[in-house]
Design a protein around this motif. Structure first.
Motif, PDB file in Angstrom:
ATOM      1  N   GLY A   1       9.662  21.019 -14.287  1.00  0.00           N
ATOM      2  CA  GLY A   1      10.935  20.211 -14.075  1.00  0.00           C
ATOM      3  C   GLY A   1      12.370  21.041 -13.496  1.00  0.00           C
ATOM      4  O   GLY A   1      11.786  21.812 -12.219  1.00  0.00           O
ATOM      5  N   LEU A   2      13.142  20.839 -14.262  1.00  0.00           N
ATOM      6  CA  LEU A   2      14.493  21.417 -13.762  1.00  0.00           C
ATOM      7  C   LEU A   2      14.441  23.000 -13.678  1.00  0.00           C
ATOM      8  O   LEU A   2      15.080  23.640 -12.800  1.00  0.00           O
ATOM      9  CB  LEU A   2      15.603  21.196 -14.650  1.00  0.00           C
ATOM     10  N   VAL A   3      13.490  23.582 -14.553  1.00  0.00           N
ATOM     11  CA  VAL A   3      13.766  25.209 -14.695  1.00  0.00           C
ATOM     12  C   VAL A   3      12.429  25.928 -14.011  1.00  0.00           C
ATOM     13  O   VAL A   3      12.425  27.250 -14.203  1.00  0.00           O
ATOM     14  CB  VAL A   3      13.961  25.714 -16.139  1.00  0.00           C
ATOM     15  N   ALA A   4      11.631  25.304 -13.485  1.00  0.00           N
ATOM     16  CA  ALA A   4      10.446  26.035 -13.056  1.00  0.00           C
ATOM     17  C   ALA A   4      10.634  26.563 -11.491  1.00  0.00           C
ATOM     18  O   ALA A   4      11.211  25.436 -10.688  1.00  0.00           O
ATOM     19  CB  ALA A   4       9.340  25.316 -13.085  1.00  0.00           C
ATOM     20  N   PHE A   5      10.215  27.447 -10.978  1.00  0.00           N
ATOM     21  CA  PHE A   5      10.439  27.765  -9.466  1.00  0.00           C
ATOM     22  C   PHE A   5       9.142  28.210  -8.998  1.00  0.00           C
ATOM     23  O   PHE A   5       8.349  28.907  -9.641  1.00  0.00           O
ATOM     24  CB  PHE A   5      11.387  28.943  -9.435  1.00  0.00           C
TER      25      PHE A   5
ATOM     26  N   PHE B   1      24.342  27.819 -15.169  1.00  0.00           N
ATOM     27  CA  PHE B   1      25.383  27.316 -15.726  1.00  0.00           C
ATOM     28  C   PHE B   1      25.013  26.778 -17.250  1.00  0.00           C
ATOM     29  O   PHE B   1      25.648  27.255 -18.220  1.00  0.00           O
ATOM     30  CB  PHE B   1      25.685  25.910 -15.151  1.00  0.00           C
ATOM     31  N   LEU B   2      23.790  26.323 -17.145  1.00  0.00           N
ATOM     32  CA  LEU B   2      23.077  25.815 -18.782  1.00  0.00           C
ATOM     33  C   LEU B   2      22.997  27.398 -19.479  1.00  0.00           C
ATOM     34  O   LEU B   2      23.275  27.234 -20.625  1.00  0.00           O
ATOM     35  CB  LEU B   2      21.772  25.545 -18.408  1.00  0.00           C
ATOM     36  N   MET B   3      22.545  28.326 -19.061  1.00  0.00           N
ATOM     37  CA  MET B   3      22.540  29.712 -19.807  1.00  0.00           C
ATOM     38  C   MET B   3      23.976  30.018 -20.131  1.00  0.00           C
ATOM     39  O   MET B   3      24.033  30.588 -21.580  1.00  0.00           O
ATOM     40  CB  MET B   3      21.785  30.796 -19.060  1.00  0.00           C
TER      41      MET B   3
END
Length: 404
Positions: free
Chosen positions: A383-387, A44-46
């Motif tokens: 945080g939010l974007v690391a996997f 969504f952010l992208m």
């Protein structure tokens, strides 16, 4: 009044960007992916960023590519206590060198890093965290190459800059405390394309030290067949959707993006060349285990005469390194290839792995079962974007470097 207008403009911008977001292909994340909600948020952010870029371009403020560059660059990290960092130029090519402060005996290995971004965005700054981490963890001298970007600098300026920087470093390695026999080139996504192309370009050079190895992180390697199993299975898996990669590829080489449909149908390749490339680019060469999530061979249309010459450069090995001749492939250095299960480019890496191994080239293969395109780059942002897949891939890359 000025403040109120500013707020109204900001709100309008957000609403328009959200509306444009829905023009983009929707995500389809496989049920086997354990961090589904997190990937949906990232998607969504992208798409919001793409929508905002399109909106700003439509109203004449800036081109979408320029906004994407700013977003990708992000906020630079603070001063690093582990590294000495310096900006230089290698024959007019901008580079940033990361030199570990820790003591060592003898000369270090050297690594040139070619960033991703489809030749349109990405930068030294965007990959600052990547190169800092890899330089420190592997105790290597890293050279981040700031090659010129399209469309301001048309293809193949990007490849030419990477070749120039590599040759310069091979010749001057000892000036930076680097053993010339331990130089590795590395890149992710389109940077992986550049890595493979540079390695191929240097195989016949007898006036330079040989490259020690090449590291290809989910590389784009061919533009012959966009209907391989990985393209069918992952066409709507973030962050690199099938439609997006073809569209950006056309923009990279300054071609009409309306050609996407013909490229999807594989009608941009002459029949005689289809037969030639089939021995290298074919679902027949993909192991069966990578077809269980679904694969259906599709008929291809006859060559579209009006675009065959226009897209001839798509089959140039500089753009599609998987199409290099056997005589070149047989001379390549050892390779590390990282592939991701949920990536449209997965099969490019698998096919290149096979070609290298068929010619006796040693390949270290890292396959991330829950990996997706971009997971390594995102690992540095936390945080939010690391996997988890990105963290695992990073560990494998560092371990490979330490053995070189």
């Amino acid at each position: 009044m000025v403040l109120l207008l500013g707020i109204l403009l900001a709100v309008l911008t957000v609403f328009v960007a959200v509306a444009l977001y829905y023009e983009h292909p929707k995500a389809e994340i496989p049920h086997g992916f354990s961090q589904r909600q997190k990937l949906y948020v990232l998607h969504f952010l992208m798409n919001f960023g793409f929508g905002l870029g399109k909106f700003l371009e439509r109203i004449g403020i800036t081109k979408d590519i320029y906004l994407l560059r700013v977003i990708m660059d992000g906020i630079p990290p603070l001063k690093d206590k582990h590294l000495l960092i310096k900006d230089l130029s290698f024959e007019k090519v901008k580079v940033r060198i990361y030199h570990p402060k820790m003591s060592t005996t003898g000369q270090r290995r050297g690594v040139l890093y070619f960033h991703g971004g489809v030749g349109l965005f990405g930068s030294i700054q965007a990959y600052e965290r990547t190169c800092r981490h890899l330089a420190w963890k592997s105790n290597s001298v890293f050279v981040s190459v700031g090659y010129r970007l399209a469309p301001e600098h048309p293809y193949p300026a990007q490849f030419e800059d990477c070749v120039t920087a590599t040759i310069h470093f091979l010749r001057t390695a000892q000036d930076y405390g680097v053993d010339p026999s331990r130089i590795i080139i590395c890149g992710d996504s389109s940077g992986g394309t550049l890595t493979a192309a540079v390695a191929q370009a240097l195989v016949k050079r007898r006036d330079l030290p040989k490259l020690r190895a090449q590291i290809l992180i989910y590389p784009f390697l061919q533009s012959v067949d966009f209907d391989l199993p990985s393209y069918q299975q992952n066409k709507a898996v973030p962050i690199l959707l099938k439609e997006r990669i073809i569209t950006f590829g056309l923009r990279y080489v300054n071609k009409d993006v309306r050609l996407v449909e013909k490229i999807n149908d594989w009608s941009h390749i002459p029949e005689d060349l289809k037969l030639k490339y089939k021995k290298w680019v074919s679902a027949d060469h993909i192991p069966q285990e990578f077809k269980v999530r679904g694969y259906q061979p599709s008929p291809t249309l006859p060559m579209a005469e009006e675009i065959s010459e226009t897209l001839r450069l798509f089959i140039d090995p500089v753009f599609s390194p998987l199409l290099a001749e056997d005589s070149v492939i047989a001379q390549l250095p050892e390779a590390f290839i990282l592939t991701c299960e949920y990536d449209v480019l997965r099969d490019d890496g698998l096919l290149y792995k096979k070609r290298l191994e068929d010619h006796g080239i040693k390949v270290t293969w890292c396959h991330l079962q829950e990996g997706f395109h971009g997971t390594i780059f995102l690992a540095f942002w936390g945080g939010l974007v690391a996997f988890r897949s990105g963290e695992k891939g990073l560990e494998k890359i560092v371990n490979f470097l330490r053995l070189m």
